[in-house]
Write a protein that holds these residues in place. Structure first.
Motif, PDB file in Angstrom:
ATOM      1  N   PRO A  17       0.390   3.729   1.225  1.00  0.00           N
ATOM      2  CA  PRO A  17       0.220   3.691   2.677  1.00  0.00           C
ATOM      3  C   PRO A  17       0.324   2.261   3.202  1.00  0.00           C
ATOM      4  O   PRO A  17      -0.232   1.343   2.600  1.00  0.00           O
ATOM      5  CB  PRO A  17      -1.195   4.244   2.882  1.00  0.00           C
ATOM      6  CG  PRO A  17      -1.907   3.984   1.598  1.00  0.00           C
ATOM      7  CD  PRO A  17      -0.868   4.070   0.521  1.00  0.00           C
ATOM      8  N   ARG A  26       8.959  -7.158  -1.575  1.00  0.00           N
ATOM      9  CA  ARG A  26       8.240  -8.421  -1.689  1.00  0.00           C
ATOM     10  C   ARG A  26       7.204  -8.346  -2.814  1.00  0.00           C
ATOM     11  O   ARG A  26       7.075  -9.265  -3.624  1.00  0.00           O
ATOM     12  CB  ARG A  26       7.552  -8.699  -0.349  1.00  0.00           C
ATOM     13  CG  ARG A  26       6.991 -10.074  -0.238  1.00  0.00           C
ATOM     14  CD  ARG A  26       6.566 -10.347   1.198  1.00  0.00           C
ATOM     15  NE  ARG A  26       5.664 -11.473   1.258  1.00  0.00           N
ATOM     16  CZ  ARG A  26       4.660 -11.562   2.124  1.00  0.00           C
ATOM     17  NH1 ARG A  26       4.434 -10.579   2.984  1.00  0.00           N
ATOM     18  NH2 ARG A  26       3.889 -12.617   2.133  1.00  0.00           N
ATOM     19  N   PHE A  30       7.070 -10.285  -6.395  1.00  0.00           N
ATOM     20  CA  PHE A  30       5.848 -11.029  -6.698  1.00  0.00           C
ATOM     21  C   PHE A  30       5.368 -10.674  -8.107  1.00  0.00           C
ATOM     22  O   PHE A  30       5.019 -11.538  -8.905  1.00  0.00           O
ATOM     23  CB  PHE A  30       4.782 -10.696  -5.653  1.00  0.00           C
ATOM     24  CG  PHE A  30       3.414 -11.231  -5.960  1.00  0.00           C
ATOM     25  CD1 PHE A  30       3.064 -12.525  -5.616  1.00  0.00           C
ATOM     26  CD2 PHE A  30       2.485 -10.429  -6.602  1.00  0.00           C
ATOM     27  CE1 PHE A  30       1.804 -13.014  -5.907  1.00  0.00           C
ATOM     28  CE2 PHE A  30       1.216 -10.918  -6.908  1.00  0.00           C
ATOM     29  CZ  PHE A  30       0.880 -12.216  -6.565  1.00  0.00           C
ATOM     30  N   LEU A  42      -3.802  -5.289 -12.975  1.00  0.00           N
ATOM     31  CA  LEU A  42      -3.634  -4.417 -11.808  1.00  0.00           C
ATOM     32  C   LEU A  42      -3.294  -2.996 -12.254  1.00  0.00           C
ATOM     33  O   LEU A  42      -3.875  -2.021 -11.759  1.00  0.00           O
ATOM     34  CB  LEU A  42      -2.519  -4.977 -10.908  1.00  0.00           C
ATOM     35  CG  LEU A  42      -2.064  -4.111  -9.745  1.00  0.00           C
ATOM     36  CD1 LEU A  42      -3.234  -3.763  -8.826  1.00  0.00           C
ATOM     37  CD2 LEU A  42      -0.983  -4.831  -8.935  1.00  0.00           C
ATOM     38  N   LYS A  88     -15.116   5.458   2.664  1.00  0.00           N
ATOM     39  CA  LYS A  88     -14.879   4.181   3.345  1.00  0.00           C
ATOM     40  C   LYS A  88     -15.880   3.958   4.474  1.00  0.00           C
ATOM     41  O   LYS A  88     -16.289   2.840   4.764  1.00  0.00           O
ATOM     42  CB  LYS A  88     -13.471   4.172   3.962  1.00  0.00           C
ATOM     43  CG  LYS A  88     -12.372   3.962   2.988  1.00  0.00           C
ATOM     44  CD  LYS A  88     -11.012   4.047   3.666  1.00  0.00           C
ATOM     45  CE  LYS A  88     -10.467   5.458   3.565  1.00  0.00           C
ATOM     46  NZ  LYS A  88      -9.000   5.538   3.757  1.00  0.00           N
TER      47      LYS A  88
ATOM     48  N   GLU B  12      -7.916  -6.422  -7.165  1.00  0.00           N
ATOM     49  CA  GLU B  12      -6.591  -6.653  -7.748  1.00  0.00           C
ATOM     50  C   GLU B  12      -5.489  -6.434  -6.704  1.00  0.00           C
ATOM     51  O   GLU B  12      -4.544  -7.207  -6.623  1.00  0.00           O
ATOM     52  CB  GLU B  12      -6.348  -5.732  -8.952  1.00  0.00           C
ATOM     53  CG  GLU B  12      -7.197  -6.047 -10.181  1.00  0.00           C
ATOM     54  CD  GLU B  12      -6.929  -7.439 -10.751  1.00  0.00           C
ATOM     55  OE1 GLU B  12      -5.820  -7.941 -10.573  1.00  0.00           O
ATOM     56  OE2 GLU B  12      -7.848  -8.012 -11.352  1.00  0.00           O
ATOM     57  N   LEU B  13      -5.629  -5.375  -5.906  1.00  0.00           N
ATOM     58  CA  LEU B  13      -4.621  -5.089  -4.870  1.00  0.00           C
ATOM     59  C   LEU B  13      -4.605  -6.193  -3.824  1.00  0.00           C
ATOM     60  O   LEU B  13      -3.548  -6.554  -3.294  1.00  0.00           O
ATOM     61  CB  LEU B  13      -4.919  -3.748  -4.199  1.00  0.00           C
ATOM     62  CG  LEU B  13      -4.655  -2.499  -5.045  1.00  0.00           C
ATOM     63  CD1 LEU B  13      -5.263  -1.277  -4.379  1.00  0.00           C
ATOM     64  CD2 LEU B  13      -3.159  -2.288  -5.248  1.00  0.00           C
ATOM     65  N   ARG B  15      -4.789  -9.216  -4.183  1.00  0.00           N
ATOM     66  CA  ARG B  15      -4.027 -10.402  -4.613  1.00  0.00           C
ATOM     67  C   ARG B  15      -2.538 -10.281  -4.298  1.00  0.00           C
ATOM     68  O   ARG B  15      -1.806 -11.255  -4.377  1.00  0.00           O
ATOM     69  CB  ARG B  15      -4.180 -10.591  -6.127  1.00  0.00           C
ATOM     70  CG  ARG B  15      -5.503 -11.207  -6.529  1.00  0.00           C
ATOM     71  CD  ARG B  15      -5.502 -11.548  -8.014  1.00  0.00           C
ATOM     72  NE  ARG B  15      -6.548 -10.838  -8.704  1.00  0.00           N
ATOM     73  CZ  ARG B  15      -7.835 -11.194  -8.686  1.00  0.00           C
ATOM     74  NH1 ARG B  15      -8.210 -12.258  -8.010  1.00  0.00           N
ATOM     75  NH2 ARG B  15      -8.742 -10.484  -9.329  1.00  0.00           N
ATOM     76  N   LEU B  16      -2.072  -9.078  -3.989  1.00  0.00           N
ATOM     77  CA  LEU B  16      -0.645  -8.878  -3.708  1.00  0.00           C
ATOM     78  C   LEU B  16      -0.277  -9.501  -2.363  1.00  0.00           C
ATOM     79  O   LEU B  16      -1.102  -9.555  -1.461  1.00  0.00           O
ATOM     80  CB  LEU B  16      -0.326  -7.383  -3.687  1.00  0.00           C
ATOM     81  CG  LEU B  16      -0.574  -6.615  -4.980  1.00  0.00           C
ATOM     82  CD1 LEU B  16      -0.295  -5.138  -4.776  1.00  0.00           C
ATOM     83  CD2 LEU B  16       0.299  -7.167  -6.099  1.00  0.00           C
ATOM     84  N   PRO B  17       0.970  -9.972  -2.232  1.00  0.00           N
ATOM     85  CA  PRO B  17       1.361 -10.602  -0.965  1.00  0.00           C
ATOM     86  C   PRO B  17       1.385  -9.585   0.180  1.00  0.00           C
ATOM     87  O   PRO B  17       1.874  -8.466   0.001  1.00  0.00           O
ATOM     88  CB  PRO B  17       2.772 -11.131  -1.261  1.00  0.00           C
ATOM     89  CG  PRO B  17       3.277 -10.281  -2.370  1.00  0.00           C
ATOM     90  CD  PRO B  17       2.083  -9.909  -3.193  1.00  0.00           C
ATOM     91  N   GLY B  18       0.839  -9.969   1.309  1.00  0.00           N
ATOM     92  CA  GLY B  18       0.856  -9.096   2.486  1.00  0.00           C
ATOM     93  C   GLY B  18      -0.178  -7.988   2.445  1.00  0.00           C
ATOM     94  O   GLY B  18      -0.186  -7.125   3.321  1.00  0.00           O
ATOM     95  N   VAL B  19      -1.046  -7.974   1.429  1.00  0.00           N
ATOM     96  CA  VAL B  19      -2.078  -6.943   1.341  1.00  0.00           C
ATOM     97  C   VAL B  19      -3.440  -7.604   1.575  1.00  0.00           C
ATOM     98  O   VAL B  19      -3.932  -8.339   0.720  1.00  0.00           O
ATOM     99  CB  VAL B  19      -2.045  -6.230  -0.035  1.00  0.00           C
ATOM    100  CG1 VAL B  19      -3.144  -5.181  -0.122  1.00  0.00           C
ATOM    101  CG2 VAL B  19      -0.688  -5.595  -0.274  1.00  0.00           C
ATOM    102  N   GLN B  25      -8.216  -1.737   0.504  1.00  0.00           N
ATOM    103  CA  GLN B  25      -9.156  -0.619   0.473  1.00  0.00           C
ATOM    104  C   GLN B  25      -8.425   0.694   0.741  1.00  0.00           C
ATOM    105  O   GLN B  25      -8.640   1.700   0.065  1.00  0.00           O
ATOM    106  CB  GLN B  25     -10.250  -0.837   1.521  1.00  0.00           C
ATOM    107  CG  GLN B  25     -11.232   0.297   1.571  1.00  0.00           C
ATOM    108  CD  GLN B  25     -12.329   0.070   2.603  1.00  0.00           C
ATOM    109  OE1 GLN B  25     -13.147  -0.824   2.488  1.00  0.00           O
ATOM    110  NE2 GLN B  25     -12.340   0.882   3.637  1.00  0.00           N
ATOM    111  N   ARG B  26      -7.519   0.648   1.735  1.00  0.00           N
ATOM    112  CA  ARG B  26      -6.766   1.846   2.093  1.00  0.00           C
ATOM    113  C   ARG B  26      -5.922   2.332   0.912  1.00  0.00           C
ATOM    114  O   ARG B  26      -5.878   3.518   0.597  1.00  0.00           O
ATOM    115  CB  ARG B  26      -5.867   1.497   3.294  1.00  0.00           C
ATOM    116  CG  ARG B  26      -5.228   2.686   3.940  1.00  0.00           C
ATOM    117  CD  ARG B  26      -4.610   2.268   5.257  1.00  0.00           C
ATOM    118  NE  ARG B  26      -3.655   3.264   5.694  1.00  0.00           N
ATOM    119  CZ  ARG B  26      -2.518   2.987   6.320  1.00  0.00           C
ATOM    120  NH1 ARG B  26      -2.184   1.733   6.567  1.00  0.00           N
ATOM    121  NH2 ARG B  26      -1.713   3.956   6.693  1.00  0.00           N
ATOM    122  N   ILE B  27      -5.246   1.395   0.247  1.00  0.00           N
ATOM    123  CA  ILE B  27      -4.404   1.761  -0.886  1.00  0.00           C
ATOM    124  C   ILE B  27      -5.269   2.286  -2.037  1.00  0.00           C
ATOM    125  O   ILE B  27      -4.917   3.263  -2.688  1.00  0.00           O
ATOM    126  CB  ILE B  27      -3.534   0.556  -1.341  1.00  0.00           C
ATOM    127  CG1 ILE B  27      -2.555   0.165  -0.228  1.00  0.00           C
ATOM    128  CG2 ILE B  27      -2.781   0.870  -2.627  1.00  0.00           C
ATOM    129  CD1 ILE B  27      -1.745  -1.086  -0.507  1.00  0.00           C
TER     130      ILE B  27
END
Lengths: 198, 198
Positions: A17, A26, A30, A42, A88, B12-13, B15-19, B25-27
């Protein structure tokens, strides 16, 4: 587009999502440049969450044991249950530090279009919890949108027969917001729910 | 915030670019609700990319074999090499379907502040490729920003000694854009590079 593994990863990431094709690319590049151990961590975290995390037997919140940390905590106020849609939401309320009672996670909201009625939610489990007489108040904290309001109305009606106090989170102006930018419904609610200050 | 595995995954998520924290949390909750096989596929795609994907021995593009699909394709025009910063740029140019030559991926751009000079890029490999006499044109397709322009200028100077034609992608107004919203530099470049139509 890309050869095998890179494209596979982009495709899989694109299913998440909020991750579009550009973000997926991207993230894929990465990960391609990242340390092997970081990627492994991860990847392991993803599979671990599926293996270890379940739902609390009592409230439906995420938990690694039979019961979640909140249900296990005897110092919490056992006389209040706050009903939310998702795990959440539990975290969002915990962050406010203004509530010390228990929770009940419905697992969604009533949405006839998506075919979700009370039977698809953890409503029966809530009623079972209430058969124990210690609960004195139910706080309905479903989302302030169409489905959340419908769910709250449904639960309020159902709970009214039990003689337990039922409350709903206040609607009104968000703190830090500008009155002129508030939508009419919110502003209307803020008027209806105005409080006496002196 | 959350118990063990869920929080580990969110961290861990994140650390990803743009997250950001909210997306992470959503992912995480999306993966928690997803089918086990889907999560396993994503997790496998991540580790596969680290194990199987390497860089093309010739051009530096991502590849699962010693040489990438473009370098292996004998139908491509072997007399032109387009120099780009990243593998992503190769794909962006391939999507235009207006170029049928070869590529050379530098692996970045000259950036003295980040300590990246020509020696950190695949410049020597480019010069080695040019020692073979079949190349007639080098298209410099580095990004139209400070670092990309510096890299292009550096390469242009270096290549001028070889007697090969060196070109640079045109700067100008983006197609579909509005002239009044173009920045001055872009509009200035569009003027400088104006073409005769009749």
């Amino acid at each position: 587009m890309y050869e095998g593994a890179v494209q596979d990863l982009i495709d899989e990431l694109g299913r998440l999502p909020g991750v579009g094709p550009k973000s997926a690319q991207r993230i894929a590049f990465f990960l391609l440049d990242a340390d092997k151990e970081d990627v492994q961590r991860l990847s392991d975290a993803m599979t671990a969450v599926k293996e270890r995390v379940k739902h609390c037997r009592i409230c439906g919140n995420v938990a690694e044991q039979e019961e979640c940390a909140i249900c296990r905590d005897s110092r919490r106020d056992q006389t209040v249950i706050c009903v939310v849609e998702e795990s959440k939401d539990v975290m969002a309320i915990e962050r406010t530090k203004s509530y010390r009672g228990l929770y009940h996670v419905l697992g969604g909201s009533i949405n006839p279009i998506a075919g979700i009625g009370p039977d698809q939610l953890r409503v029966r489990e809530l009623m079972t919890r209430l058969s124990d007489e210690s609960v004195e108040e139910i706080v309905l904290a479903t989302d302030p949108n169409l489905e959340g309001e419908a769910t709250a109305t449904y639960l309020a009606r159902m709970l009214s027969t039990l003689g337990i106090k039922v409350t709903r989170l206040a609607s009104g102006l968000p703190v830090g917001g500008d009155l002129e930018y508030a939508d009419e419904v919110t502003l209307g609610r803020a008027f209806e729910g105005r409080t006496i200050v002196s």
